[in-house]
Design an enzyme around this catalytic site. Structure first.
Site, short mmCIF file in Angstrom:
data_model
loop_
_atom_site.label_atom_id
_atom_site.label_comp_id
_atom_site.label_asym_id
_atom_site.label_seq_id
_atom_site.Cartn_x
_atom_site.Cartn_y
_atom_site.Cartn_z
N GLY A 209 -31.02 -48.47 55.61
CA GLY A 209 -29.94 -49.20 54.91
C GLY A 209 -28.79 -48.29 54.55
O GLY A 209 -28.70 -47.16 55.02
N ASN A 210 -27.88 -48.79 53.74
CA ASN A 210 -26.76 -47.97 53.27
C ASN A 210 -26.48 -48.30 51.81
O ASN A 210 -27.10 -49.21 51.25
CB ASN A 210 -25.53 -48.19 54.16
CG ASN A 210 -25.07 -49.63 54.14
OD1 ASN A 210 -24.63 -50.14 53.12
ND2 ASN A 210 -25.22 -50.30 55.28
N ARG A 211 -25.55 -47.55 51.20
CA ARG A 211 -25.38 -47.64 49.76
C ARG A 211 -24.33 -48.66 49.33
O ARG A 211 -23.92 -48.68 48.19
CB ARG A 211 -25.03 -46.25 49.21
CG ARG A 211 -26.22 -45.29 49.29
CD ARG A 211 -25.86 -43.89 48.85
NE ARG A 211 -25.06 -43.87 47.66
CZ ARG A 211 -23.88 -43.26 47.55
NH1 ARG A 211 -23.37 -42.63 48.57
NH2 ARG A 211 -23.22 -43.29 46.42
N SER A 212 -23.91 -49.53 50.23
CA SER A 212 -22.91 -50.52 49.82
C SER A 212 -23.47 -51.41 48.70
O SER A 212 -24.57 -51.94 48.81
CB SER A 212 -22.54 -51.40 51.02
OG SER A 212 -21.75 -52.47 50.57
#
Ligand code: CTP
Length: 418
Positions: A209-212
């Protein structure tokens, strides 16, 4: 429309560049009143300011008492721009001090305020300055810059006043959004917004995933709704309890997001791709939880490319659908950042691109955002640092103005068959 604009100039070396701000506003047809502080007049002369602004310049609090000048200037203003805004002035504004004509005018005014900070990097980064900036932003003040670059001495870093044309563009955009972009200017429009970050499954319990945080996309969706649009919010892994009247479509992976956007984009007036979409996904998704391999300390995961959703929309016929993309970049240099944004806009076929610097502490995690909005000729439409809600407002101002142009074009074509 001619605006009554007060330009406050405070005591920093960048005061000489404020002359360019005054000049650009006058040439744009506005009635400009300059309020320099005592400190500012050590850097730039009153005759220069009077000549360029084409109006008398007052500094004294106890002059013009009969005309109640200390409140009249602020009351009459449609917009107040402070360039440069020193750390001292920012601190005074944060506590509401009114010990000079500028301070009085600010307190006596309900006009939108735009400030362009200029100071040394240490002063900008000082917790006191940052707290004062946060106070002003919470109060609705728009902060333009500071830019990163060469400062007065040999040092360089964040603290340089933004260029006059950038300050003027941002200030006029703020004034326009106060007057024209009233709630309702997106009524009858269907706007699709993607928000959040995709998750690419590895096995039933893990993902890449990513930190958005999704805050910027949700702010856009809510602001579009408040301005009258019918909004579809395609939410990648977000827990938004109440999307304020937006139709919410939850998704998780990039492939799911693509299916949802493709469907929602049909007949939409605008698609705003604020979601952080993973460029790659694991080639194989294990049906069982992946176990540690006792014979191997490492683990290699093979990834395959995800579709580029925005580019897919941009390169397909999308007449009548305005495409707004984002560019999340970690590039520290301002010029290089813009080059990357421009290249990305062209590569994806977006009509508008919001360039957004991200990093360990910038962009994703925070409540604020620094953006540059590029138009379809690669021009800078707006440059803004502010809360994610004020950034959402600026993006929607651009969207609304593009809609207005399209409607004008259609009306002209209909009226003139030749
Ligand atoms: N985007 C997309 N599909 C992808 C990746 C990104 O639609 N597979 C969209 C994002 O929603 C955003 C824009 O494209 O509006 C740019 O995303 P960004 O992450 O900045 O760029 P990438 O295309 O991923 O390029 P790179 O990571 O190489 O900078």
């Amino acid at each position: 429309m001619t605006l009554n604009i007060v330009v406050g100039i405070t005591g920093g070396i960048a005061a000489y560049k404020a002359v360019g701000v005054v000049r650009a506003l006058v040439l744009a047809g506005h009635d400009v009143h300059v309020l320099p502080t005592e400190g500012a007049l050590r850097f730039v002369g009153k005759p220069t300011l009077e000549a360029i602004s084409r109006n008398p310049v007052h500094t004294e609090l106890y002059e013009g008492v009969a005309e109640v000048r200390h409140v009249a200037i602020g009351q009459a203003a449609d917009l107040i721009v402070i360039a440069p805004a020193t750390a001292n002035t920012i601190a005074k504004m944060a506590v509401g001090l009114a010990d000079d004509l500028l301070g009085n005018s600010l307190l006596a005014s309900e006009a939108p305020v735009v400030i362009a900070p200029a100071m040394h990097t240490e002063m900008w980064r000082h917790p006191a300055t940052q707290a004062n900036i946060a106070t002003l932003e919470a109060r609705g003040v728009t902060v333009v810059g500071p830019a990163v670059g060469q400062l007065t001495g040999t040092d360089s870093g964040p603290g340089r006043m933004e260029e006059p044309e950038v300050i003027v563009a941002a200030a006029l955009a703020v004034a326009a959004s106060r007057s024209a972009a009233q709630p309702g200017d997106l009524a009858g429009r269907r706007v699709v917004v993607t928000a959040g970050g995709t998750r690419e499954p590895l096995d039933p319990v893990r993902f890449l995933g990513n930190r958005s945080s999704g805050k910027q996309g949700v702010a856009i969706a809510e602001a579009a709704r408040a301005r009258g649009a019918e909004v579809v919010l395609i939410a990648a892994n977000l827990e938004v309890a109440d999307p304020n009247g937006c139709e919410m479509r939850p998704v998780s992976s990039a492939i799911e997001l693509q299916a949802a956007v493709t469907e929602a984009a049909r007949g939409a007036d605008a698609v705003i791709m604020a979601a952080a979409v993973a460029d790659y996904r694991p080639a194989n998704v294990s049906e069982q939880k992946i176990k540690k391999d006792a014979s191997n300390d490492g683990l290699t995961i093979e990834l395959v490319r995800n579709p580029d959703i925005l580019a897919g929309l941009g390169h397909a016929p999308h007449d009548g659908t305005l495409l707004v993309g984002f560019a999340a970049e970690t590039e520290p240099d301002d010029e290089r950042l813009l080059e990357l944004g421009r290249a990305k806009r062209r590569a994806k076929g977006a009509d508008v691109l919001v360039v957004n610097r991200v990093g360990w502490t910038e962009g994703f995690a925070s409540d604020d955002n620094s953006v540059v909005i590029l138009g379809s000729d690669d021009e800078i439409v707006t440059r803004l640092h502010g809360t994610k809600l004020s950034v959402a407002g600026a993006i929607l101002d651009v969207v609304a103005s593009k809609f207005a142009h399209t409607t004008d074009d259609r009306t002209t074509k209909a009226a003139d068959p030749a």
